[in-house]
Design a protein around this motif. Structure first.
Motif, short mmCIF file in Angstrom:
data_model
loop_
_atom_site.label_atom_id
_atom_site.label_comp_id
_atom_site.label_asym_id
_atom_site.label_seq_id
_atom_site.Cartn_x
_atom_site.Cartn_y
_atom_site.Cartn_z
N LYS A 68 0.72 -1.34 0.04
CA LYS A 68 -0.01 0.03 0.07
C LYS A 68 0.81 1.10 -0.08
O LYS A 68 2.03 1.38 0.69
CB LYS A 68 -0.84 0.37 1.31
CG LYS A 68 -1.99 -0.96 1.48
CD LYS A 68 -2.56 -0.77 2.69
CE LYS A 68 -3.43 -1.83 2.96
NZ LYS A 68 -4.33 -1.73 4.30
N TYR A 70 1.38 5.22 0.95
CA TYR A 70 0.85 6.41 1.92
C TYR A 70 1.80 7.62 1.76
O TYR A 70 2.90 7.43 1.09
CB TYR A 70 1.12 5.80 3.28
CG TYR A 70 0.45 4.88 3.67
CD1 TYR A 70 -0.79 4.94 4.30
CD2 TYR A 70 0.68 3.44 3.73
CE1 TYR A 70 -1.82 4.09 4.74
CE2 TYR A 70 -0.21 2.27 3.98
CZ TYR A 70 -1.44 2.58 4.41
OH TYR A 70 -2.18 1.51 4.82
N TYR A 72 3.82 11.19 3.73
CA TYR A 72 4.20 11.52 4.88
C TYR A 72 4.54 13.22 4.68
O TYR A 72 5.13 13.67 3.70
CB TYR A 72 5.60 11.14 5.37
CG TYR A 72 6.07 11.75 6.52
CD1 TYR A 72 5.56 12.00 7.67
CD2 TYR A 72 7.27 12.25 6.48
CE1 TYR A 72 6.12 12.62 8.68
CE2 TYR A 72 8.10 12.75 7.47
CZ TYR A 72 7.15 13.30 8.60
OH TYR A 72 7.95 13.52 9.62
N SER A 81 6.19 10.24 -0.79
CA SER A 81 5.59 8.93 -0.85
C SER A 81 6.41 7.84 -0.31
O SER A 81 7.45 7.80 -0.49
CB SER A 81 5.54 8.66 -2.37
OG SER A 81 5.05 7.18 -2.62
N THR A 84 3.80 0.46 2.73
CA THR A 84 3.70 -0.49 3.71
C THR A 84 3.71 -1.67 2.95
O THR A 84 2.73 -1.85 2.01
CB THR A 84 2.56 -0.22 4.62
OG1 THR A 84 2.86 0.98 5.44
CG2 THR A 84 2.37 -1.28 5.52
N ASN A 105 6.58 -0.89 7.75
CA ASN A 105 6.01 0.49 7.27
C ASN A 105 7.17 1.46 6.74
O ASN A 105 8.27 1.28 6.97
CB ASN A 105 5.53 1.25 8.33
CG ASN A 105 4.11 0.55 8.78
OD1 ASN A 105 3.47 0.13 8.00
ND2 ASN A 105 4.16 0.39 10.16
#
Length: 145
Positions: A68, A70, A72, A81, A84, A105
């Motif tokens: 996946k 995510y 920050y 970018s 996880t 993660n």
């Protein structure tokens, strides 16, 4: 005569740099040194696919079931970018429960290697075995007259 005072060590007074977004959120110094996947280069999702077997530099690993993306929001104002990787133990790959799921993660692809987002974290994810792709079956047509 012995004193029972606790000895102070020089390591107790040193402050460790943040090695994750969680540590940074808790107040560890974030020196804003991050790893980035160069534009146009393969991302973690390109390097790791469900079914691949992975291990980490710190001794964990298993069979990937999901990857996946995510983002920050760094204190520098950048949005970074990261991915996880969700995996399960190898003996549970065919049938697993939610309690079998494990997460790695803040993964970032640098070249063909997978590291953590924060440069202060030296952890690496290694691909041990690639998933076997399902071979295309020849279709058979049966004519019933």
């Amino acid at each position: 005569m012995r004193t029972h005072r606790k000895q102070t060590s020089s390591t107790a007074t040193q402050t460790c740099e943040a090695h994750s977004t969680y540590a940074a959120a808790l107040g560890a110094p974030d020196r804003c040194r991050y790893r980035r996947t160069p534009p146009g280069a393969p991302t973690v999702a390109d390097l790791v696919k469900p079914g691949d077997t992975i291990s980490t530099s710190y001794g964990t690993g298993g069979v990937v079931i999901e990857v996946k993306e995510y983002f920050y929001a760094a204190p520098t104002g950048e949005t970074l970018s990261h991915f996880t990787i969700v995996y399960v133990p190898p003996d549970r790959a065919s049938k697993y429960r939610n309690t079998d799921r494990c997460w790695i993660n803040e993964c970032v692809a640098v070249g063909d290697r997978i590291f953590k987002l924060f440069e202060a974290n030296a952890d690496e994810v290694l691909i041990v075995d690639r998933a076997r792709t399902a071979e295309l079956r020849r279709s058979r047509t049966i004519v019933i007259t």
